[in-house]
Scaffold this motif. Sequence first.
Motif, PDB file in Angstrom:
ATOM      1  N   PRO A 115       0.659  -1.375  -0.012  1.00 53.61           N
ATOM      2  CA  PRO A 115       0.017   0.013   0.268  1.00 53.61           C
ATOM      3  C   PRO A 115       1.170   1.161   0.033  1.00 53.61           C
ATOM      4  N   ARG A 116       0.478   2.058  -1.133  1.00 52.32           N
ATOM      5  CA  ARG A 116       1.445   3.636  -0.879  1.00 52.32           C
ATOM      6  C   ARG A 116       2.790   3.321  -1.369  1.00 52.32           C
ATOM      7  N   ARG A 117       3.030   1.956  -1.713  1.00 53.50           N
ATOM      8  CA  ARG A 117       4.025   2.182  -2.186  1.00 53.50           C
ATOM      9  C   ARG A 117       4.873   2.910  -3.415  1.00 53.50           C
ATOM     10  N   PHE A 169      -5.865   5.747  -6.521  1.00 55.90           N
ATOM     11  CA  PHE A 169      -5.836   5.689  -5.252  1.00 55.90           C
ATOM     12  C   PHE A 169      -5.600   7.103  -4.533  1.00 55.90           C
ATOM     13  N   GLU A 170      -5.022   7.738  -4.518  1.00 53.09           N
ATOM     14  CA  GLU A 170      -4.705   9.083  -3.539  1.00 53.09           C
ATOM     15  C   GLU A 170      -6.232   9.811  -3.269  1.00 53.09           C
ATOM     16  N   ASP A 226      -5.980   2.596  -0.367  1.00 56.80           N
ATOM     17  CA  ASP A 226      -4.642   1.624  -0.314  1.00 56.80           C
ATOM     18  C   ASP A 226      -5.280   0.184  -1.066  1.00 56.80           C
ATOM     19  N   LYS A 250      -5.149  -3.235  -2.736  1.00 62.28           N
ATOM     20  CA  LYS A 250      -6.086  -4.514  -2.021  1.00 62.28           C
ATOM     21  C   LYS A 250      -5.460  -5.807  -2.862  1.00 62.28           C
TER      22      LYS A 250
END
Length: 885
Positions: A613-615, A621-622, A627, A629
Amino acid sequence: MRRAKSIQVIYQEVKDSDLVLTNDAPLATALNAMLDRPHLGSWAITPQQLARRESIQIIGVPIWDDLSMVTRLVELTGYDLKFVHGELEGLRRMRRHTARMDEYIHTSSARQIWQAYIQLPCLEKVMTSFDPQFYGDKKVSVVGLDGFNDLDKHFLPTPDRFREIDPFLPCDYQIPEILEMGNDRDLARHVVDLIDAENMEDTAIVLNTQEPISDAIRSALYRKNIPFINSMEVRDLPGLRDLLEFMELTLPQKRPKMWELRPLLRRMGHFLSERWDNQSLEHWSKSTEGELRILADLLQNPGSGSFGKFLQMLVPEMERWPISKFLRKLGLLDRPVDRDTLDILRYALDHVEAGELDIVVPENEKQGVVLIDCKNSAYVDRAIVFYLGMSTDWSPLGAREEYMDAEAETEKESLRFQILMQQGETRFYIVKSSHRGKKVTPCLMFNHIQQESSLLQTFQDLCPDGYRRVSWIPDAKPRSVPLISLSEEPQDMRFYPSALNLVLKCPKAYMFSTITTAPEDGKKKFGTLLHSFAQFYVSYPELVRENGLDYYLDIFMDLFRPLMNDNQEDLESSKARLAMDRVMEFVDSHPTQDAMMVAWDEVVHSHGESDGPRRTVNPFFEHHGLDLKRANTEVRMESALAPLNSKLDLLLSPSRGVDYKTGEKRKISDMVKNYDWEAPTKYLDLQPLAYLEVLSASGNQDAELSFQYVLNRLPEAHLPVTDEDDRVVFRFTGMDRRDFIRSGALVEHLKVKYGCKGSNKVLRGDFEGLQSTLMDLRVWEMDQGWHESPQVLARFQEVFRENKDNDLAKTVRSCHELLYELRVMDGCHLVLKEDMQRLRELTASYQQKVEEWRIGVFPAEPIFPSSCRRKCDYYGLCVKGGEDE
């Protein structure tokens, strides 16, 4: 091999002659230079040279050059220039081998061209009209009569009026020493290190001038500022090259920006400000005046001007005369510029000899080292001779035409080859260690000379007592200071596919990519946003369907709009909608099963890491504050067998990967050629092999990679993206070439290609016989050039007896093509073990090189220098302050 006489020995035998005939022009030149008594005109000469010199006496007019001949035949026959030239080349080649032309000309068009040709003042007309009484009482010596072709023999005195000189001595010659050394670049650097200003006039290098080693030698000579003798033709004139490029860019089908035209205009004496770079030709033409306005109107409407008008406006006066003369001979000087006339000009430049055009060769290209073509030469009048390569690419073509005496032609090649291998007083025989990951095999002529029953597999077999592996050790130089400060600590450095492509294209560009980011243009941004949307849709398909595609299209366009021109928004918006819609269709048609997702963590762990998530920053997504899934998108994987990492857009299973593409779909044949890193065609791309390597690293023997082209078809041809027309698939089966033949996969592919009913003239449905023949020959152990081997062709002739040699050669080439290039079954291109092994060796080698460069200097050695300006994202950094260099 038989020991050849030196040029000095031959001179001693013929020096009392009134005339010396030889079919080798360099030998004639060398003998003339040795003559120590007064003589009017040439003393040693080839039959063709003599025919050209005496043509006025024999037929009353000089012999025409090829360009004049071809253009006249076009007028007489009505056929186009390409067809006439192609037919004429084949007919002239036929005449060199036989006088019985009527027996072997099978088409009315060829017969018409030949009948018109022999009525013109051509070389063949002169030589067949020759009267042997021309020689009178002259004492004539003929050197190497066995090497003369049928046409040459028409220009000889009667048999009782000349003395034949055997070019060989009654003893044998053995190559004393063969040195093995690295790759092409190592060979080139080593050889050039041994050449300097004092010995360059005494040095010759024998090599295959059509192979990459020729470019490596030329580059090494240029770097050391050592001149080499270079012929110069009209196609080499810089003014003509610029003129052609200019006319190509200004055709109606092109819409160039001024940054593409400005460097050409500058070389032609027209200087423009950089402020025009992003403007179109049409916009520039409306904003200029005077002489440039006339030029701009001509460029915008090339059909309104002739080649002569372009020549006058764009080429400096001192370069115009030979170009004008060439265009006049071709009949194009007053014709308008269009696609057809440009095609004629390009073909004529590349294939047709233009004769004398008063071209001035630079002084530094009239002297120095001489480069000798291994397939067309025999005698070399230099004291120091380097023989580079000597592998199967030196071998003459195995296939023979029906009008040839195959045995006699092979014997002629053998005599020429034996003479060539013994030239000079000091000889160096140097070979490469490997080629494309395989051991280099000696030229097939060595087998013929030594009458070996089986192919020589290594150069050590050829020279067991004098074979040595050596290394090139350059002269000691001060250690260079790195351009940037890079860590000298050992690192576990691994390549992503794009980084591997880049370091192979140019090491310095790779270095810049590690310390700075490339500017993001519209194409890259479009692809990045589409991949972000695809990742988001896999995790939250219900949310996308609930909000509607237009909702996410607006997010896409808000981020992409700053990189667009104002008038492109509607077009780019339509493209984005189409691409996003097809991504959704593809994902929906390939659902990831829940059972698979339960064990997905193990899959990801076996390959490396996935993006958590958020890598990475994903704007979709933002936007929702969500995050990641699903772990099967943007998956980072690594190979345990090679220093390779990869990041795939989508994993459908642990061994099936998908990569979305937003460009035009490429042919599978082009993709295969472009991952041939030793001789790429247009650009280098090892993505298919690199992705398959990481997909197969955990033991999967059926790893599969799909390139999904989401913009392959126009909106009005809207079909599901799962259609095979939008996909290119590569599959690694775990088979090697032997397994590929033994499994019957090769046979099945040939059945698809030729039809099971035996439409192929050679096989006639006997595909099992073909499989058995390939297995008996063990072709997987041979050099890649085995399909041109006389022994292989002879074996096929034994099995398939009732076939013509040309049909047989085509069938053998098809088998070779399947083994080394195009293995397509069930819509997939099959990748074999040898391909993956070569990739592993390559990446390991470049991993070591990069570590060495990190504490020294990354060399600027692009494999496509001509595209640096247009294609390299780091061009400005690399040549900062010296763009014109």
